[in-house]
Scaffold this motif. Sequence first.
Motif, PDB file in Angstrom:
ATOM      1  N   ASN A   1       0.820  -1.213   0.000  1.00  0.00           N
ATOM      2  CA  ASN A   1       0.000   0.000   0.000  1.00  0.00           C
ATOM      3  C   ASN A   1       0.851   1.259   0.000  1.00  0.00           C
ATOM      4  O   ASN A   1       0.512   2.243  -0.651  1.00  0.00           O
ATOM      5  CB  ASN A   1      -0.922   0.030   1.227  1.00  0.00           C
ATOM      6  CG  ASN A   1      -2.256  -0.623   0.951  1.00  0.00           C
ATOM      7  OD1 ASN A   1      -3.200   0.044   0.561  1.00  0.00           O
ATOM      8  ND2 ASN A   1      -2.333  -1.934   1.111  1.00  0.00           N
ATOM      9  N   ALA A   2       1.951   1.231   0.738  1.00  0.00           N
ATOM     10  CA  ALA A   2       2.815   2.414   0.810  1.00  0.00           C
ATOM     11  C   ALA A   2       3.520   2.646  -0.533  1.00  0.00           C
ATOM     12  O   ALA A   2       3.719   3.785  -0.956  1.00  0.00           O
ATOM     13  CB  ALA A   2       3.838   2.259   1.926  1.00  0.00           C
ATOM     14  N   ILE A   3       3.860   1.547  -1.216  1.00  0.00           N
ATOM     15  CA  ILE A   3       4.598   1.665  -2.479  1.00  0.00           C
ATOM     16  C   ILE A   3       3.665   2.045  -3.622  1.00  0.00           C
ATOM     17  O   ILE A   3       4.015   2.853  -4.476  1.00  0.00           O
ATOM     18  CB  ILE A   3       5.309   0.325  -2.785  1.00  0.00           C
ATOM     19  CG1 ILE A   3       6.404   0.073  -1.753  1.00  0.00           C
ATOM     20  CG2 ILE A   3       5.895   0.330  -4.194  1.00  0.00           C
ATOM     21  CD1 ILE A   3       6.948  -1.348  -1.800  1.00  0.00           C
TER      22      ILE A   3
ATOM     23  N   ASP B   1      16.747  -1.337   8.378  1.00  0.00           N
ATOM     24  CA  ASP B   1      16.794  -0.553   9.615  1.00  0.00           C
ATOM     25  C   ASP B   1      15.536   0.257   9.859  1.00  0.00           C
ATOM     26  O   ASP B   1      15.469   1.011  10.830  1.00  0.00           O
ATOM     27  CB  ASP B   1      17.981   0.426   9.551  1.00  0.00           C
ATOM     28  CG  ASP B   1      19.275  -0.277   9.218  1.00  0.00           C
ATOM     29  OD1 ASP B   1      19.559  -1.302   9.870  1.00  0.00           O
ATOM     30  OD2 ASP B   1      20.000   0.166   8.300  1.00  0.00           O
ATOM     31  N   ILE B   2      14.561   0.166   8.965  1.00  0.00           N
ATOM     32  CA  ILE B   2      13.436   1.097   8.999  1.00  0.00           C
ATOM     33  C   ILE B   2      12.132   0.361   9.270  1.00  0.00           C
ATOM     34  O   ILE B   2      11.723  -0.515   8.497  1.00  0.00           O
ATOM     35  CB  ILE B   2      13.382   1.876   7.663  1.00  0.00           C
ATOM     36  CG1 ILE B   2      14.679   2.695   7.536  1.00  0.00           C
ATOM     37  CG2 ILE B   2      12.143   2.771   7.590  1.00  0.00           C
ATOM     38  CD1 ILE B   2      14.879   3.358   6.207  1.00  0.00           C
ATOM     39  N   ALA B   3      11.487   0.709  10.389  1.00  0.00           N
ATOM     40  CA  ALA B   3      10.215   0.079  10.734  1.00  0.00           C
ATOM     41  C   ALA B   3       9.204   0.395   9.639  1.00  0.00           C
ATOM     42  O   ALA B   3       9.099   1.532   9.178  1.00  0.00           O
ATOM     43  CB  ALA B   3       9.719   0.596  12.077  1.00  0.00           C
ATOM     44  N   PRO B   4       8.450  -0.627   9.188  1.00  0.00           N
ATOM     45  CA  PRO B   4       7.522  -0.462   8.061  1.00  0.00           C
ATOM     46  C   PRO B   4       6.572   0.731   8.203  1.00  0.00           C
ATOM     47  O   PRO B   4       6.281   1.418   7.217  1.00  0.00           O
ATOM     48  CB  PRO B   4       6.753  -1.790   8.048  1.00  0.00           C
ATOM     49  CG  PRO B   4       7.638  -2.776   8.736  1.00  0.00           C
ATOM     50  CD  PRO B   4       8.510  -2.027   9.676  1.00  0.00           C
ATOM     51  N   ALA B   5       6.088   0.993   9.405  1.00  0.00           N
ATOM     52  CA  ALA B   5       5.094   2.056   9.589  1.00  0.00           C
ATOM     53  C   ALA B   5       5.587   3.422   9.113  1.00  0.00           C
ATOM     54  O   ALA B   5       4.778   4.273   8.726  1.00  0.00           O
ATOM     55  CB  ALA B   5       4.672   2.140  11.056  1.00  0.00           C
ATOM     56  N   TYR B   6       6.917   3.630   9.115  1.00  0.00           N
ATOM     57  CA  TYR B   6       7.463   4.914   8.645  1.00  0.00           C
ATOM     58  C   TYR B   6       7.132   5.189   7.177  1.00  0.00           C
ATOM     59  O   TYR B   6       7.183   6.320   6.729  1.00  0.00           O
ATOM     60  CB  TYR B   6       8.983   4.932   8.785  1.00  0.00           C
ATOM     61  CG  TYR B   6       9.498   5.209  10.178  1.00  0.00           C
ATOM     62  CD1 TYR B   6       9.407   6.480  10.742  1.00  0.00           C
ATOM     63  CD2 TYR B   6      10.121   4.210  10.922  1.00  0.00           C
ATOM     64  CE1 TYR B   6       9.911   6.742  12.013  1.00  0.00           C
ATOM     65  CE2 TYR B   6      10.622   4.458  12.186  1.00  0.00           C
ATOM     66  CZ  TYR B   6      10.508   5.726  12.726  1.00  0.00           C
ATOM     67  OH  TYR B   6      11.004   5.978  13.975  1.00  0.00           O
ATOM     68  N   LEU B   7       6.836   4.127   6.411  1.00  0.00           N
ATOM     69  CA  LEU B   7       6.600   4.301   4.970  1.00  0.00           C
ATOM     70  C   LEU B   7       5.192   4.765   4.652  1.00  0.00           C
ATOM     71  O   LEU B   7       4.925   5.234   3.546  1.00  0.00           O
ATOM     72  CB  LEU B   7       6.801   2.973   4.225  1.00  0.00           C
ATOM     73  CG  LEU B   7       8.083   2.204   4.457  1.00  0.00           C
ATOM     74  CD1 LEU B   7       8.136   1.037   3.494  1.00  0.00           C
ATOM     75  CD2 LEU B   7       9.282   3.091   4.276  1.00  0.00           C
ATOM     76  N   SER B   8       4.286   4.574   5.592  1.00  0.00           N
ATOM     77  CA  SER B   8       2.874   4.758   5.276  1.00  0.00           C
ATOM     78  C   SER B   8       2.374   6.121   5.707  1.00  0.00           C
ATOM     79  O   SER B   8       2.742   6.637   6.754  1.00  0.00           O
ATOM     80  CB  SER B   8       2.048   3.685   5.986  1.00  0.00           C
ATOM     81  OG  SER B   8       0.675   3.945   5.817  1.00  0.00           O
ATOM     82  N   VAL B   9       1.517   6.685   4.877  1.00  0.00           N
ATOM     83  CA  VAL B   9       0.908   7.968   5.212  1.00  0.00           C
ATOM     84  C   VAL B   9      -0.090   7.798   6.364  1.00  0.00           C
ATOM     85  O   VAL B   9      -0.397   8.749   7.075  1.00  0.00           O
ATOM     86  CB  VAL B   9       0.242   8.584   3.946  1.00  0.00           C
ATOM     87  CG1 VAL B   9      -1.001   7.811   3.545  1.00  0.00           C
ATOM     88  CG2 VAL B   9      -0.071  10.062   4.120  1.00  0.00           C
TER      89      VAL B   9
END
Lengths: 328, 328
Positions: A136-138, B309-317
């Motif tokens: 979803n983010a991509i 190194d990046i928690a998935p939630a950081y990618l999502s609006v």
Amino acid sequence: MSIRIGIMGYGNLGRGVECAVKQNPDMELVAVFTRRDPSTVSVLTESAKVCNVSELADWKDKIDVMILCGGSATDLPKQTPELAAMFNVVDSFDTHARIPEHFDNVDAAAKASGKIGIISVGWDPGMFSLNRMYANAILPNGKDYTFWGKGVSQGHSDAIRRVEGVKDGKQYTIPVEAALESVRAGENPELTTRQKHIRECFVVLEEGADAAKVEETIKNMPNYFADYDTIVNFISEEELKANHSGIPHGGFVIRSGKTGWNEENTHIIEYSLKLDSNPEFTSSVIVAYARAAYRMANEGQTGCKTVFDIAPAYLSVASGAELRAHLL
Amino acid sequence: MSIRIGIMGYGNLGRGVECAVKQNPDMELVAVFTRRDPSTVSVLTESAKVCNVSELADWKDKIDVMILCGGSATDLPKQTPELAAMFNVVDSFDTHARIPEHFDNVDAAAKASGKIGIISVGWDPGMFSLNRMYANAILPNGKDYTFWGKGVSQGHSDAIRRVEGVKDGKQYTIPVEAALESVRAGENPELTTRQKHIRECFVVLEEGADAAKVEETIKNMPNYFADYDTIVNFISEEELKANHSGIPHGGFVIRSGKTGWNEENTHIIEYSLKLDSNPEFTSSVIVAYARAAYRMANEGQTGCKTVFDIAPAYLSVASGAELRAHLL
């Protein structure tokens, strides 16, 4: 020093956790807790103790991460917050609608105790959730599909066994191949319940039971079967034992999305699982997240986390430098 | 306030980033930087400025995340550390063997400037790496397979075009179906280069060129084709333009692993991509990680990060609560 693991509840999932811990050289199973008389429970790990739940508090400083292997209906909503007062905990709470409430309860308990609580770990919720979220983010402009199976649904198998005239039974959830193909082709179909999954039942009748009536009852059972194309096969008890005693499962998470200035390009992201043993795979995911709980707690983090909040590297026994050199 | 994005380098990838930014309502493309004369470059986003690289320093406080869209051979090893001294940066550095060195350079620069630098974002390295890592952590006792295609390999297409007598050409990398099926069946095959991928070429000959000789030269080209089963098709220039001007790609990451006390159960984890446009998908991944860079920088984090190194939630609006309610 090893990560000291405790298991709360020794059913299929607890045994799966025990097997998974054995595969991870940085971990050690130290104790299994049960509501039964410990002398009646024997575990596979020779060095692990079997204890009654009444002894939990004695283990407060001897266990790094407690893995909760109870059910989501009644065990976990109570146990996970309670045990988060003493331990870093990981559970596989899977009642999707009640996750926000469970999160809040575990968060409050874990923040008060200075521990980490990771909830809803497994494959759905768990790896499937992660894949829905990344996709979803991509591809913000797209559509998600989740298919389950081929696999055994415990709830539907239980429903069959409650039908009058049924001695035993197993139900398989099977994704409809044509629906999968349409999604993979980027056609973004609107799919009804019936168009997504088939339900196939293997039923052993009681002696003298009316097969036609049993079949009719199963196929028209509301919620469980009425909205699906359901296949009912009658087999012998021997056949059921020989061919249907496993608990395989799996499924597919697919996102189809558009990119380009005029949305002219289509992309398909697909994640799928084909699992011989649903509980053993679930517990393998849980054990990787137990490593994360241990590390995050050592860094001084507290409170409730889900798979969304945890950087992937926390799950791996390898160092950051090793991961960059070999897996990036 | 929107996340202000800058693009460094306006080729296929830069244009892909521009399109992806348009799909993300919390982002705004403010400037595109080029080594060319800015008056010769026109972009699709009306509100974005086109600037020469000499103006970069003027934008230090007007851009939240700079996305580097240059090549891995010579551009990024130099540009990413340089720009990390002024901006939070994201790149798609894809020379796997040189990632550790690139990480160290960007880490030193970003720590000195108090910025975040995320490197090697895209699908391989990127989403494929993530899937390899998650699957390895979950199933420590198993075997990884990565297949690429069906898709256009730029490097191999370039190699064809350097052959004497070739006017133009495109090369597709195609996974061998039988190998995929064997892996999916949990057979853990040992596969040679030839058993994993086929190379199919579409070639336009110069007038009067010797087709047999061209085919022979291509098929025996060391490193590029000699180790593969290679198919060479001769087509007209019109046909090449009509049917082979896209840049599709994709591939499969599969891990097959065993669980159980005696390793009696097999599990298959498969992640696959089918992409109409390789650069547009890559840039869609990059743009999601630009959001992560912005948020991590706002939290005061600094230094070089990778997808691990990046928690998935950081990618999502979406917020944590929204993600838990709808995607977990």
